[in-house]
Enzyme design. Sequence first.
Site, PDB file in Angstrom:
ATOM      1  CG  HIS A   1       2.784  -3.270   9.819  1.00  0.00           C
ATOM      2  ND1 HIS A   1       2.661  -4.447   9.451  1.00  0.00           N
ATOM      3  CD2 HIS A   1       2.462  -2.591   8.510  1.00  0.00           C
ATOM      4  CE1 HIS A   1       2.297  -4.561   8.043  1.00  0.00           C
ATOM      5  NE2 HIS A   1       2.350  -3.511   7.580  1.00  0.00           N
TER       6      HIS A   1
ATOM      7  CD  GLN B   1      -3.116  -0.959   2.228  1.00  0.00           C
ATOM      8  OE1 GLN B   1      -3.375  -1.700   2.879  1.00  0.00           O
ATOM      9  NE2 GLN B   1      -3.843   0.146   2.228  1.00  0.00           N
TER      10      GLN B   1
ATOM     11  CD  GLN C   1       2.752  -8.483   6.549  1.00  0.00           C
ATOM     12  OE1 GLN C   1       1.676  -7.833   6.616  1.00  0.00           O
ATOM     13  NE2 GLN C   1       3.392  -8.871   5.474  1.00  0.00           N
TER      14      GLN C   1
ATOM     15  CB  SER D   1       2.911  -4.190   4.275  1.00  0.00           C
ATOM     16  OG  SER D   1       1.843  -4.223   4.964  1.00  0.00           O
ATOM     17  CG  LEU D   2      -0.965  -6.052  -0.326  1.00  0.00           C
ATOM     18  CD1 LEU D   2      -1.900  -7.059   0.191  1.00  0.00           C
ATOM     19  CD2 LEU D   2      -1.609  -4.810  -1.332  1.00  0.00           C
TER      20      LEU D   2
ATOM     21  NE  ARG E   1      -2.294  -8.279   5.609  1.00  0.00           N
ATOM     22  CZ  ARG E   1      -1.668  -6.986   4.877  1.00  0.00           C
ATOM     23  NH1 ARG E   1      -2.313  -6.204   4.143  1.00  0.00           N
ATOM     24  NH2 ARG E   1      -0.615  -6.829   5.946  1.00  0.00           N
TER      25      ARG E   1
END
Length: 315
Positions: free
Chosen positions: A205, A15, A254, A96-97, A121
């Site tokens: 996070h 993102q 994560q 991340s993603l 998610r």
Amino acid sequence: MNDVNNGTAFAFPGQGSQSVGMLKALAASHAQIEDSFREASGVLGYDLWDLVQAGPEEALNRTAVTQPALLAADVGCFRAWRASGGAQPAWMAGHSLGEFAALVCAEALEYKDAVRLVARRGELMQAAVPEGEGAMAAILGLADEAVENVCRDSAEGEVLAAANYNAPGQVVIAGTKAAVDRAILAARTAGARRAVVLAVSAPSHCALMRKAAAQFAEALSKVPLKTPAVPVIHNVDAGRRSDPGDIREALVNQLFSPVRWVETIRHMAGWGASRIVECGPGKVLTGLNKRIVDLPCVAIGEPSDFDAAAGFGGN
């Protein structure tokens, strides 16, 4: 199809790399891009490619839309790369993603399952914290330890932590809005070059995502995973995993753990990577990677970049 190129590492963006009209030029010459979006649209029940190309931006930036859109973009770029004769990389990682895209491209996770997972998610992340109650901010120009001290001193009993270790001197923090606001002022006092709130809809996070992580674990438990065909380096500890159960645990953790991107890229270099290719839209990771290691770092989101990288990474 070329064999594995032992010097090539792939990094998949997450993102923040999305934009209305992304990958339009590359899609004109590589059918795999639109094909990837078409598959995702079939899972989601709406035309994802049309939304990405036409907007509006506000719709694309909704987390539950952004996540499958970037997954489709990352995977589409990788499929185009391979179809054009680009080498199978020796290592993969995603920010991340982007870690989900890495697992798809490493053949550990089926693409359609990944689309469902990241859409879920995004929904869970958005629902975990009411809008306006959480925030993220970028702190530039302070050492990691200084940012961690700022978070500790500014928390005042609320959630506040380093969320992304993106590059030397660039750390993103996350937590409650009030705590992030206090940290911004404290970081400026501590000598930060910049300390600015990010335009995000959910504070990723950090501990505010623990509820979302528990719910996501349930969704993840229903999806088959396999040992990756290419090593994938995970955000939570910059480590590699082969056991599907361990991969599930890393993906759940994560959500509320910091992204250790600096360690990830340095590990790639330490294991022998001689070039890092950003596979997806934009050049956010390429800019970060160049600050982390002294290696060639390129992006393949535009036709000219794609063609140049295919030559340098494919033989």
